[in-house]
Design an enzyme around this catalytic site. Structure first.
Site, PDB file in Angstrom:
ATOM      1  N   HIS A   1     -12.583   3.423  -0.713  1.00  0.00           N
ATOM      2  CA  HIS A   1     -12.663   2.412   0.356  1.00  0.00           C
ATOM      3  C   HIS A   1     -13.374   1.144  -0.124  1.00  0.00           C
ATOM      4  O   HIS A   1     -13.913   0.380   0.684  1.00  0.00           O
ATOM      5  CB  HIS A   1     -13.456   2.912   1.586  1.00  0.00           C
TER       6      HIS A   1
ATOM      7  N   ARG B   1      -2.409  -1.983  -3.671  1.00  0.00           N
ATOM      8  CA  ARG B   1      -3.598  -1.148  -3.523  1.00  0.00           C
ATOM      9  C   ARG B   1      -3.446   0.041  -4.476  1.00  0.00           C
ATOM     10  O   ARG B   1      -2.427   0.748  -4.428  1.00  0.00           O
ATOM     11  CB  ARG B   1      -3.694  -0.629  -2.091  1.00  0.00           C
TER      12      ARG B   1
ATOM     13  N   ASN C   1       0.863  -1.173   0.000  1.00  0.00           N
ATOM     14  CA  ASN C   1       0.000   0.000   0.000  1.00  0.00           C
ATOM     15  C   ASN C   1       0.903   1.227   0.000  1.00  0.00           C
ATOM     16  O   ASN C   1       1.425   1.634   1.031  1.00  0.00           O
ATOM     17  CB  ASN C   1      -0.890  -0.041   1.251  1.00  0.00           C
TER      18      ASN C   1
ATOM     19  N   ASN D   1     -14.335   0.871  17.222  1.00  0.00           N
ATOM     20  CA  ASN D   1     -13.959   1.149  18.617  1.00  0.00           C
ATOM     21  C   ASN D   1     -14.814   2.162  19.370  1.00  0.00           C
ATOM     22  O   ASN D   1     -14.810   2.159  20.601  1.00  0.00           O
ATOM     23  CB  ASN D   1     -12.509   1.668  18.651  1.00  0.00           C
TER      24      ASN D   1
HETATM   25  P1  ADP Z   1      -7.245   5.174   8.476  1.00  0.00           P
HETATM   26  O1  ADP Z   1      -8.418   5.838   7.862  1.00  0.00           O
HETATM   27  O2  ADP Z   1      -6.069   6.062   8.637  1.00  0.00           O
HETATM   28  O3  ADP Z   1      -6.940   3.789   7.939  1.00  0.00           O
HETATM   29  P2  ADP Z   1      -8.300   3.887  10.877  1.00  0.00           P
HETATM   30  O4  ADP Z   1      -9.380   3.095  10.257  1.00  0.00           O
HETATM   31  O5  ADP Z   1      -7.200   3.156  11.543  1.00  0.00           O
HETATM   32  O6  ADP Z   1      -7.675   4.973   9.951  1.00  0.00           O
HETATM   33  O7  ADP Z   1      -8.973   4.876  11.926  1.00  0.00           O
HETATM   34  C1  ADP Z   1      -8.200   5.796  12.630  1.00  0.00           C
HETATM   35  C2  ADP Z   1      -9.093   6.599  13.524  1.00  0.00           C
HETATM   36  O8  ADP Z   1      -9.867   5.731  14.343  1.00  0.00           O
HETATM   37  C3  ADP Z   1      -8.319   7.467  14.512  1.00  0.00           C
HETATM   38  O9  ADP Z   1      -8.026   8.714  13.950  1.00  0.00           O
HETATM   39  C4  ADP Z   1      -9.301   7.596  15.660  1.00  0.00           C
HETATM   40  O10 ADP Z   1     -10.109   8.729  15.420  1.00  0.00           O
HETATM   41  C5  ADP Z   1     -10.191   6.393  15.550  1.00  0.00           C
HETATM   42  N1  ADP Z   1     -10.010   5.478  16.670  1.00  0.00           N
HETATM   43  C6  ADP Z   1      -9.092   4.517  16.821  1.00  0.00           C
HETATM   44  N2  ADP Z   1      -9.250   3.881  18.012  1.00  0.00           N
HETATM   45  C7  ADP Z   1     -10.306   4.470  18.623  1.00  0.00           C
HETATM   46  C8  ADP Z   1     -10.979   4.279  19.857  1.00  0.00           C
HETATM   47  N3  ADP Z   1     -10.592   3.354  20.738  1.00  0.00           N
HETATM   48  N4  ADP Z   1     -12.021   5.066  20.134  1.00  0.00           N
HETATM   49  C9  ADP Z   1     -12.423   6.010  19.267  1.00  0.00           C
HETATM   50  N5  ADP Z   1     -11.841   6.234  18.084  1.00  0.00           N
HETATM   51  C10 ADP Z   1     -10.798   5.482  17.762  1.00  0.00           C
END
Ligand code: ADP
Length: 417
Positions: free
Chosen positions: A181, A92, A10, A347
């Protein structure tokens, strides 16, 4: 007989993430990342399965050098690009336009088409191309497959993909709704069907991919019929740093009245908006923490202000989300499940609770205890009595890219000749 492993690459604008997956048992012999490519000190981390991560900082001046470093790390563990176990590399690629509706074996003509799409994906496709070209140089005999973020959305009907503007202008400049996505939406919608114990072709799912970037999709019987991102990933939901939907006239207004340039407005809407723009934090964890810290009476006026702006950001985020859920109920007619995925979706229980609150009339209900419970795998968070299931389904874009890549190359090698 080829091997069973796929290296997933990626290549982003300043980073390369990689995972080596073994399709025989879905194990992951290695993974890693090269960050801050092109800066004075780049960061490399390589994690062999069951081993200690190897980290270092050094100058990595481009995607070529980054992939060479990745190949060298893999070789140190006996997993080099020349290893007979490696079946293919899956890349990707963010933008595949209208043409790439499925994973595609890379050749010169495919590279040229990805290059032609650079004007509609100026931040992403050049980095993806650099990654593919370097990998082709490092492993010339190995099949390389491009897996497009847009591909899953190419099944959208024309009325969902068209903007209501002059088709001659739109077509001349490839202006239409592509969506992004897609790999995640494909994977999560399928896993949601599995969770319900049904075939993907039988179920209608609303997928909410809420990461730093965020998008919703309406999936009918395994096919995408609408999605919230458009020509670029800016359209749709409120995101970490992107505004999502906005009156297009805001752009003219800011240009005419505030004297901002197109590039300044681009930066404002893509990098300084969303949660970050509204409250100064783009991380949902921080937004939730600030809201909570304002709930007690220990803090002073500063805390109350910080909590209030975090609460507003949360409310704007959730309001948009709820609107899209409602809209996709209308698009799909019948909905079997609403599935939350990615960092926030997997999460942030308060986001899930608030997004579905008040939608009982349409069918989805969140059970407070199931919603709060932590768990690694796909799970239902709705009570058994809910007419529409609500699920948390962790996304796995690497696995999906590897699966699609492996299916393509093993299908290809099985053909005679
Ligand atoms: P990307 O879009 O960069 O792939 P992710 O899917 O990993 O990102 O999501 C990242 C975001 O998820 C973080 O910026 C944060 O806002 C949110 N995040 C991660 N863990 C938690 C959590 N435990 N509670 C709330 N939000 C979370």
């Amino acid at each position: 007989m080829r091997g069973t492993r796929v290296l997933v690459l990626n290549s982003g604008s300043s980073s390369v993430k990689y995972q080596l997956l073994d399709m025989a048992d879905h194990s992951r012999p290695a993974a890693g990342i090269v960050e801050r490519i092109g800066e004075r000190t780049s960061y490399l981390r390589h994690t062999p399965a069951g081993g200690t991560p190897r980290e270092r900082e050094e100058a990595v001046d481009g995607h070529g050098a980054a992939l060479e470093a990745v190949a060298a790390e893999l070789a140190r563990d006996g997993l080099g690009l020349d290893s007979p176990e490696l079946a293919a590399i899956g890349h990707r690629v963010v933008h595949g336009g209208r043409r790439f509706t499925a994973p595609t074996l890379v050749d010169d003509e495919v590279l040229a088409e990805i290059e032609r799409l650079v004007p509609v994906a100026p931040l992403h496709n050049p980095a993806n191309l650099a990654g593919i070209r370097t990998a082709l140089g490092l492993a010339p005999g190995l099949p390389q497959v491009a897996v497009f973020d847009t591909a899953f959305h190419t099944t959208m009907p024309e009325y969902a993909a068209r903007y209501a503007i002059d088709p001659a202008v739109a077509d001349a400049h490839r202006v239409r709704r592509y969506g992004f996505h897609g790999t995640s939406h494909a994977y999560v919608s399928r896993r949601t069907a599995e969770l319900l114990g049904r075939e993907p072709s039988e179920v209608n799912v609303i997928v909410l991919h809420l990461g730093n970037g965020a998008s919703a999709s309406a999936v009918a019987g395994g096919r995408c019929v609408d999605t919230s991102m458009g020509l670029t990933p800016l359209e749709g939901l409120v995101m970490g740093t992107r505004s999502g939907d906005i009156d297009p006239a805001v752009v003219f207004h800011l240009a005419r009245v505030a004297g901002m340039s197109v590039d300044e407005i681009d930066t404002l809407l893509n990098k300084r908006s969303g949660l970050l723009g509204l409250c100064g934090d783009n991380d949902m964890r921080e937004v939730l923490r600030r809201m909570d810290s304002g709930a007690g009476d220990a803090g002073g006026a500063g805390d109350a202000e910080s909590a209030a702006s975090a609460k507003l950001a949360f409310d704007v985020y959730v309001h948009r989300l709820r609107k899209y859920i409602g809209a996709y109920f209308a698009v799909l007619g019948r909905v079997d499940a609403v599935a939350f995925t990615a960092g926030v979706g997997e999460n942030a229980a308060p986001v899930r609770r608030a997004a579905v609150a008040g939608l009982e009339g349409l069918g989805p209900v969140v059970d407070p205890e199931l919603n709060e419970a932590r768990g690694g795998g796909p799970r239902l968070i709705s009570p058994a009595s809910a007419r529409v299931a609500v699920a948390v389904v962790p996304t796995d874009e690497e696995l999906e890219i590897a699966t699609q890549t492996y299916a393509l190359v093993t299908g290809a090698t099985a053909r005679p000749g």
